[in-house]
Each structure stands twice: as C-alpha cells, then as structure tokens.
Design a protein around this motif. Structure first.
Motif, mmCIF file in Angstrom:
data_model
loop_
_atom_site.group_PDB
_atom_site.id
_atom_site.type_symbol
_atom_site.label_atom_id
_atom_site.label_comp_id
_atom_site.label_asym_id
_atom_site.label_seq_id
_atom_site.Cartn_x
_atom_site.Cartn_y
_atom_site.Cartn_z
ATOM 1 N N UNK A 196 87.029 -102.326 -46.131
ATOM 2 C CA UNK A 196 87.161 -102.893 -44.785
ATOM 3 C C UNK A 196 87.531 -104.371 -44.857
ATOM 4 N N UNK A 197 86.840 -105.122 -45.727
ATOM 5 C CA UNK A 197 87.132 -106.550 -45.885
ATOM 6 C C UNK A 197 88.537 -106.772 -46.424
ATOM 7 N N UNK A 198 88.976 -105.915 -47.349
ATOM 8 C CA UNK A 198 90.330 -106.022 -47.882
ATOM 9 C C UNK A 198 91.354 -105.794 -46.777
ATOM 10 N N UNK A 199 91.145 -104.767 -45.967
ATOM 11 C CA UNK A 199 92.036 -104.508 -44.842
ATOM 12 C C UNK A 199 92.046 -105.669 -43.859
ATOM 13 N N UNK A 216 94.129 -108.468 -44.910
ATOM 14 C CA UNK A 216 95.554 -108.186 -44.710
ATOM 15 C C UNK A 216 95.930 -108.159 -43.232
ATOM 16 N N UNK A 217 94.937 -108.309 -42.367
ATOM 17 C CA UNK A 217 95.186 -108.293 -40.934
ATOM 18 C C UNK A 217 95.191 -106.894 -40.350
ATOM 19 N N UNK A 218 94.548 -105.959 -41.040
ATOM 20 C CA UNK A 218 94.519 -104.564 -40.590
ATOM 21 C C UNK A 218 93.068 -104.165 -40.337
ATOM 22 N N UNK A 219 92.825 -103.584 -39.173
ATOM 23 C CA UNK A 219 91.494 -103.059 -38.870
ATOM 24 C C UNK A 219 91.450 -101.601 -39.324
ATOM 25 N N UNK A 220 90.634 -101.291 -40.315
ATOM 26 C CA UNK A 220 90.514 -99.927 -40.818
ATOM 27 C C UNK A 220 89.283 -99.267 -40.232
#
Length: 109
Positions: A30-33, A36-40
């Motif tokens: 989740x933090x990686x996403x 990157x500006x992506x909500x997973x």
C-alpha cells in the motif's frame, strides 16, 4: 520438530505470525503504491501478492529445470571434475576446521 509446548498453542502462534506478516506485506505494498501516486485497494494488493507467489513458484520450477538440464547435459569427465572439485574443497574445509579446533584447544591449555 515441535518443542514441549502444546501443539495447538504452537499452531496458533504460527498463524498469528502469518497474519502479522501478511498485514506487514499489505502495508508495504500500500505504501509503495501511495509513493507512486496510486491508491491500491485490498483486492489489488491481494492480486499483487498472488502475482508474487506465482513468480516465486515460476522461479523454483525454472531452477529445478535448469539443475536437471545441467545434470543430464554434463559428460562423465565434467561430472568427475565437479565432484573432484567438491571433494577437494571439502577436504580443505575439513583441514581448516581441524586446525582451528586444535588452535582453540591449545589456547585453552
């Protein structure tokens, strides 16, 4: 294999560790996403975990296949040289271990 604890207690402890590990992995993905500006959402995170698991399985299968190809493809002479090298290294390591044990014993005396 198991210690003196109750079997069910050990299983519960392992399940707790597995759950905590899964939650840490979810948070990392989740933090990686997020970086990157992506909500997973949870489904996407689980899909990524499935992909990671399949990749691990693929790597294991590929490694096993390569080992079998190498074992079957080597001529007798190459196998002999590999075993000879392994035996020589084993004897060298054995000699090193014996010397270090003797040095340790003499230091104690």
């Amino acid at each position: 294999m198991f210690s003196n604890k109750n079997f069910s207690t050990e299983i519960n402890e392992l399940e707790t560790k597995e759950t905590e590990s899964r939650e840490r992995l979810h948070n990392k993905i989740y933090q990686f996403g997020k970086s990157l500006g992506i909500e997973l959402d949870k489904d996407k995170i689980e899909e990524l975990q499935t992909i990671m698991t399949l990749n691990d399985i693929h790597i294991d299968i590929n490694r096993e296949k390569n080992i079998k190809i190498l074992k079957n493809g080597f001529t007798l002479k190459v196998r002999y040289l590999l075993y000879k090298g392994w035996i020589i290294n084993w004897i060298k390591n054995l000699g090193t271990n014996i010397r270090s044990n003797i040095n340790g014993i003499t230091k104690c005396i």
